[in-house]
Design a protein around this motif. Structure first.
Motif, short mmCIF file in Angstrom:
data_model
loop_
_atom_site.label_atom_id
_atom_site.label_comp_id
_atom_site.label_asym_id
_atom_site.label_seq_id
_atom_site.Cartn_x
_atom_site.Cartn_y
_atom_site.Cartn_z
N THR A 36 54.62 83.68 51.77
CA THR A 36 53.24 83.80 52.23
C THR A 36 52.68 85.18 51.91
N ASP A 54 46.91 83.08 50.23
CA ASP A 54 46.06 82.28 51.11
C ASP A 54 46.64 80.89 51.32
N GLY A 55 46.00 80.15 52.20
CA GLY A 55 46.47 78.81 52.54
C GLY A 55 46.46 77.86 51.35
N ASP A 59 49.31 75.23 49.95
CA ASP A 59 49.00 73.82 49.67
C ASP A 59 49.37 73.44 48.24
N SER A 84 47.88 85.59 57.92
CA SER A 84 46.50 85.23 58.24
C SER A 84 46.47 83.85 58.89
N PRO A 85 45.45 83.57 59.71
CA PRO A 85 45.39 82.26 60.38
C PRO A 85 45.32 81.08 59.41
N ASP A 86 44.64 81.25 58.28
CA ASP A 86 44.52 80.12 57.34
C ASP A 86 45.89 79.75 56.77
N LEU A 87 46.78 80.75 56.65
CA LEU A 87 48.15 80.46 56.23
C LEU A 87 48.85 79.62 57.29
N TYR A 89 47.54 77.39 59.31
CA TYR A 89 47.11 75.99 59.20
C TYR A 89 47.76 75.32 57.99
N ALA A 90 47.91 76.07 56.90
CA ALA A 90 48.56 75.52 55.71
C ALA A 90 50.03 75.21 56.00
N PHE A 129 46.32 81.56 67.18
CA PHE A 129 46.81 80.41 66.43
C PHE A 129 48.19 79.98 66.93
#
Length: 282
Positions: A36, A54-55, A59, A84-87, A89-90, A129
């Motif tokens: 990540t 990034d996420g 993906d 990061s938060p988007d990571l 969620y991924a 998160f």
């Protein structure tokens, strides 16, 4: 056994995947490392180079794995520092995809947020998160003392308070909770406790406190505990094996006055620890 390890990575030193992948491989596990973050070294040095992915990157790599038609062979997913938060969620999306292909796969989440004495050291949004999303998905969570207090919004100084906090975290989702470092009122000043809980069973293990502060120890013990649990399905055995190995690694590192864990030079400690510690009911 195949484990997908989604964590940070450093070129030099041992944190994140650089602290988790080799120990799992040394135990005979096939590890699929997904980074990540790629930094030159861990941030404890004060300066570093590199970047946070990034996420979409996560993906994209998961899509590549899916195209190889191998996700059904994945026995577990372990995650650590997210960047990061988007990571985050991924990563949860990756877990969902793996579990769809293999419903027996487990997700082990090391909720990296902060530590006693340092406070929160991750980016804004990540602690929230972890508390609001990761807890509900993880089968196993491995917080330290500070992170358990944050996730449960409880102060922990006694055995009773620790048990209540662990129960509160169980209620959020994870059926196994490993507290990777905790210091209670009855913990000797020269010792360190680790506690694991599952379905009302709690075990504590106590080791001498070493005169050394290192980055990456939580990543290593999470990885080793996860492997030993997947193999034995016994939290007590997994705790004893993982703790004994990490103590051996740290003891050898202390004797060598090294700033980085001696994962390579002391690798025999991973498979055959020089010291063995027994867990007792808490």
């Amino acid at each position: 056994m195949n484990i997908l390890s989604i964590q940070s990575h450093v070129v030099f030193g041992h944190v994140g995947n650089a602290a988790a992948v080799f120990p799992m491989q040394r135990l005979g596990v096939e590890v699929w490392p997904l980074h990540t973050v790629q930094f030159s070294n861990h941030t404890g040095y004060g300066s570093w180079k590199g970047r946070v992915f990034d996420g979409f990157f996560v993906d994209e790599l998961l899509e590549g794995l899916a195209q190889r038609e191998i996700l059904h062979t994945c026995d577990g997913v372990v995650s650590g520092y997210m960047g990061s938060p988007d990571l985050g969620y991924a990563i949860l999306g990756a877990v969902e995809r793996v579990k769809k292909e293999n419903p027996k796969a487990l997700y082990c989440c090391d909720p990296v947020i902060g530590d006693v004495g340092r406070g929160i050291f991750v980016r804004q949004g990540i602690p929230e998160f972890m508390a609001e999303h990761a807890c509900s998905v993880a089968d196993i969570m491995t917080p330290n003392h500070f992170e358990l207090e944050y996730l449960t919004q409880q102060s922990i100084h006694t055995k009773e308070a620790l048990k209540h906090a662990i129960e509160s975290l169980h209620a959020k989702g994870p059926h196994i909770v490993l507290v990777t470092s905790v210091h209670l009122e009855d913990t000797p000043h020269d010792a360190l406790d680790l506690v694991v809980s599952e379905q009302g069973q709690l075990f504590r293990i106590r080791t001498p406190k070493l005169d050394i502060v290192l980055n990456g120890t939580g990543d290593t013990i999470t990885a080793l505990f996860f492997v030993h649990y997947l193999r034995t399905r016994c939290i007590k055995t997994a705790l004893c094996n993982a703790t004994s190995s990490v103590y051996g690694l740290l003891k050898k590192t202390e004797l060598a006055s090294s700033r980085e864990i001696l994962l390579i030079a002391a690798q025999e400690e991973i498979v055959s620890p020089s010291w063995y510690f027994e867990a007792v009911p808490l």
